[in-house]
Motif scaffolding. Structure first.
Motif, PDB file in Angstrom:
ATOM      1  N   GLN A   1      -4.996 -44.410  22.261  1.00  0.00           N
ATOM      2  CA  GLN A   1      -4.301 -45.570  21.702  1.00  0.00           C
ATOM      3  C   GLN A   1      -5.207 -46.331  20.735  1.00  0.00           C
ATOM      4  O   GLN A   1      -4.766 -46.790  19.680  1.00  0.00           O
ATOM      5  CB  GLN A   1      -3.824 -46.484  22.822  1.00  0.00           C
ATOM      6  N   GLU A   2      -6.471 -46.467  21.117  1.00  0.00           N
ATOM      7  CA  GLU A   2      -7.420 -47.163  20.249  1.00  0.00           C
ATOM      8  C   GLU A   2      -7.598 -46.407  18.931  1.00  0.00           C
ATOM      9  O   GLU A   2      -7.682 -47.026  17.856  1.00  0.00           O
ATOM     10  CB  GLU A   2      -8.769 -47.298  20.965  1.00  0.00           C
ATOM     11  N   ALA A   3      -7.656 -45.081  19.004  1.00  0.00           N
ATOM     12  CA  ALA A   3      -7.798 -44.280  17.790  1.00  0.00           C
ATOM     13  C   ALA A   3      -6.576 -44.437  16.882  1.00  0.00           C
ATOM     14  O   ALA A   3      -6.710 -44.531  15.649  1.00  0.00           O
ATOM     15  CB  ALA A   3      -7.985 -42.815  18.168  1.00  0.00           C
ATOM     16  N   GLN A   4      -5.388 -44.493  17.469  1.00  0.00           N
ATOM     17  CA  GLN A   4      -4.176 -44.680  16.670  1.00  0.00           C
ATOM     18  C   GLN A   4      -4.132 -46.071  16.041  1.00  0.00           C
ATOM     19  O   GLN A   4      -3.739 -46.222  14.884  1.00  0.00           O
ATOM     20  CB  GLN A   4      -2.936 -44.449  17.547  1.00  0.00           C
ATOM     21  N   GLN A   5      -4.562 -47.075  16.802  1.00  0.00           N
ATOM     22  CA  GLN A   5      -4.595 -48.433  16.256  1.00  0.00           C
ATOM     23  C   GLN A   5      -5.599 -48.543  15.114  1.00  0.00           C
ATOM     24  O   GLN A   5      -5.361 -49.253  14.131  1.00  0.00           O
ATOM     25  CB  GLN A   5      -4.941 -49.427  17.369  1.00  0.00           C
ATOM     26  N   HIS A   6      -6.723 -47.824  15.264  1.00  0.00           N
ATOM     27  CA  HIS A   6      -7.750 -47.857  14.227  1.00  0.00           C
ATOM     28  C   HIS A   6      -7.211 -47.293  12.917  1.00  0.00           C
ATOM     29  O   HIS A   6      -7.529 -47.796  11.830  1.00  0.00           O
ATOM     30  CB  HIS A   6      -8.975 -47.062  14.675  1.00  0.00           C
ATOM     31  N   GLU A   7      -6.365 -46.258  13.002  1.00  0.00           N
ATOM     32  CA  GLU A   7      -5.789 -45.652  11.811  1.00  0.00           C
ATOM     33  C   GLU A   7      -4.426 -46.246  11.461  1.00  0.00           C
ATOM     34  O   GLU A   7      -3.798 -45.837  10.476  1.00  0.00           O
ATOM     35  CB  GLU A   7      -5.675 -44.139  11.997  1.00  0.00           C
ATOM     36  N   ASN A   8      -3.965 -47.172  12.313  1.00  0.00           N
ATOM     37  CA  ASN A   8      -2.711 -47.885  12.067  1.00  0.00           C
ATOM     38  C   ASN A   8      -1.525 -46.929  11.911  1.00  0.00           C
ATOM     39  O   ASN A   8      -0.693 -47.075  11.012  1.00  0.00           O
ATOM     40  CB  ASN A   8      -2.842 -48.774  10.825  1.00  0.00           C
ATOM     41  N   ARG A   9      -1.483 -45.929  12.801  1.00  0.00           N
ATOM     42  CA  ARG A   9      -0.380 -44.984  12.771  1.00  0.00           C
ATOM     43  C   ARG A   9      -0.332 -44.238  14.102  1.00  0.00           C
ATOM     44  O   ARG A   9      -1.284 -44.281  14.877  1.00  0.00           O
ATOM     45  CB  ARG A   9      -0.538 -43.972  11.643  1.00  0.00           C
ATOM     46  N   SER A  10       0.790 -43.581  14.364  1.00  0.00           N
ATOM     47  CA  SER A  10       0.928 -42.761  15.568  1.00  0.00           C
ATOM     48  C   SER A  10       0.643 -41.310  15.225  1.00  0.00           C
ATOM     49  O   SER A  10       1.080 -40.816  14.182  1.00  0.00           O
ATOM     50  CB  SER A  10       2.348 -42.886  16.138  1.00  0.00           C
ATOM     51  N   PHE A  11      -0.094 -40.638  16.114  1.00  0.00           N
ATOM     52  CA  PHE A  11      -0.421 -39.236  15.876  1.00  0.00           C
ATOM     53  C   PHE A  11       0.790 -38.358  16.174  1.00  0.00           C
ATOM     54  O   PHE A  11       1.548 -38.619  17.105  1.00  0.00           O
ATOM     55  CB  PHE A  11      -1.588 -38.793  16.772  1.00  0.00           C
ATOM     56  N   GLU A  12       0.939 -37.323  15.364  1.00  0.00           N
ATOM     57  CA  GLU A  12       1.921 -36.291  15.678  1.00  0.00           C
ATOM     58  C   GLU A  12       1.431 -35.506  16.896  1.00  0.00           C
ATOM     59  O   GLU A  12       0.269 -35.571  17.277  1.00  0.00           O
ATOM     60  CB  GLU A  12       2.120 -35.358  14.484  1.00  0.00           C
ATOM     61  N   ARG A  13       2.334 -34.718  17.480  1.00  0.00           N
ATOM     62  CA  ARG A  13       2.013 -34.015  18.729  1.00  0.00           C
ATOM     63  C   ARG A  13       0.761 -33.144  18.601  1.00  0.00           C
ATOM     64  O   ARG A  13      -0.175 -33.266  19.401  1.00  0.00           O
ATOM     65  CB  ARG A  13       3.201 -33.150  19.164  1.00  0.00           C
TER      66      ARG A  13
END
Length: 412
Positions: free
Chosen positions: A176-188
């Motif tokens: 979650q922290e990594a997604q927030q850092h990039e300001n996006r949700s990761f694909e599967r």
């Protein structure tokens, strides 16, 4: 004011009655120990007298309380039942005969204060447990709302693999922290690759030099019965003899298990490897002397009930050597995770840090490997599967392991 007197076995019992009779606004005015019943002043039983009161004027109605989930009601009910059992059981303890009246202490003695303090501490502990449960329940509910569908699938996969909640939650937080850092949700696919990378980072410090030391001349193998120590030793002996050209010798102290000595002797004959049998630590110097021309000595120890400290200490007594040596803990992946944790805890207390996992082919659940490595700082050496000597064994490799744990991630 309405005042009422209660004679009960213990304070928790009185609290329940007071709440029922006088309501939640009632207060306890006084408590003291009394003696009731008996015959001619003898055999009297200790009881607790509780005086409670409530104001006569009815309180203002309060807004309806927020309805708690069924799980909370179940926990509260369990706490009340436990408190009542605790209070009831305290009256079953045999008490010494009462002292003469002139020697009895006044109300509020140390004993009654101590019992009151214990009751209060019991209630505090139960409330703390309830609070921790509520925090955990809230976090689980929040996860359901905040985790993406892809993260929930990854979490389910790791739970099926019996990975500890501690490591699952740590991974979810990091993702979650990594997604927030990039300001996006990761694909599967990207999410699973990121999870693989993070777990590889956790494991890497334990896998750099996690092999049999090139400096060790004696290698001991310890572990529960039935994990495959003897077959594993034969596989490693074949590897060292055929692939590395070393002269190998065997020592076995597994004289408890029927045919264990014969099994290792069969392997010794096939590989043309000398073997010595020891029955106690006093036999070891003679065995080492007989194998002094060998480059590497592999020692098989008896599998016992290693939940017992006594059995662990018996095996540890066989591991002392003046030669450069090390010990490898052998664990079967078909064992229960809780039992494996207990065994790891027993042996790591003696400084044993290297581990070898067997029966890889007999399970599809691999979370215990990561749990044991991270929880007990173990260094994985080999993964063994099947009975074929010397083929069914390979060195532990992080990526190959994570393929099994994640099910090759994006294809699972």
């Amino acid at each position: 004011m309405r005042v009422k007197r209660y004679v009960v076995n213990a304070l928790p019992e009185a609290v329940t009655k007071i709440r029922t009779d006088l309501g939640k606004d009632a207060v306890i005015l006084d408590t003291k120990e009394i003696k009731v019943g008996g015959f001619m002043g003898m055999f009297r039983k200790k009881k607790m007298e509780v005086i409670a009161a409530v104001e006569s004027n009815p309180p203002k109605p309060e807004p309806p309380a927020r309805k708690a989930p069924p799980e909370v009601h179940a926990v509260v009910e369990q706490i009340l039942q436990t408190a009542q059992r605790s209070g009831a059981s305290s009256t079953t303890v045999m008490e010494p005969p009462p002292a003469p009246p002139h020697m009895q202490e006044p109300r509020g003695t140390f004993e009654s204060q101590e019992r009151r303090s214990n009751t209060e501490q019991f209630i505090i502990n139960e409330i703390r447990d309830l609070r921790e449960y509520m925090v955990k329940l809230t976090k689980q509910q929040n996860d359901l709302h905040h985790l993406s569908e892809e993260m929930l699938q990854l979490k389910d996969r790791l739970k099926q693999q019996e990975l500890d909640d501690e490591w699952i939650n740590k991974l979810m937080d990091a993702l979650q922290e990594a997604q927030q850092h990039e300001n996006r949700s990761f694909e599967r696919d990207e999410l699973w690759r990121e999870a693989r990378s993070m777990m590889a980072g956790w494991l890497q410090p334990y896998c750099k030099d996690a092999q049999i030391s090139s400096e060790a001349r004696v290698v001991h193998f310890v572990g529960p019965t039935g994990v495959g120590k003897t077959t594993t030793i034969a596989k490693l002996a074949a590897e060292q003899t055929i692939k590395r050209g070393k002269k190998v010798g065997f020592i076995t102290s597994d004289t408890y298990r029927i045919a264990a000595v014969d099994q290792l002797r069969t392997y010794a004959n096939i590989l043309n490897v000398p073997m010595e049998v020891v029955f106690s630590p006093m036999d070891l110097p003679k065995a080492y002397k007989a194998l002094e021309g060998r480059d590497l000595i592999l020692m098989d120890t008896a599998g016992r009930n290693f939940r017992s400290e006594l059995h662990v200490s018996e095996v540890i007594s066989l591991l002392h050597s003046n030669e450069p040596n090390e010990t490898i803990l052998v664990m079967s992946l078909t064992g229960k995770t809780a039992d494996m944790s207990i065994i790891a805890e027993r042996f790591t207390k003696y400084g044993i840090r290297k581990v070898l996992f067997t029966k890889l082919d007999e399970t599809t659940v691999y979370g215990a490997i990561l749990n044991l490595i991270l929880n007990y700082q173990l260094y994985p050496t080999y993964l063994a599967s099947g009975q074929n000597v010397p083929d069914d064994i390979e060195r532990f490799r992080v990526n190959a392991y994570l393929d099994k744990l994640l099910g090759d991630g994006e294809h699972e």
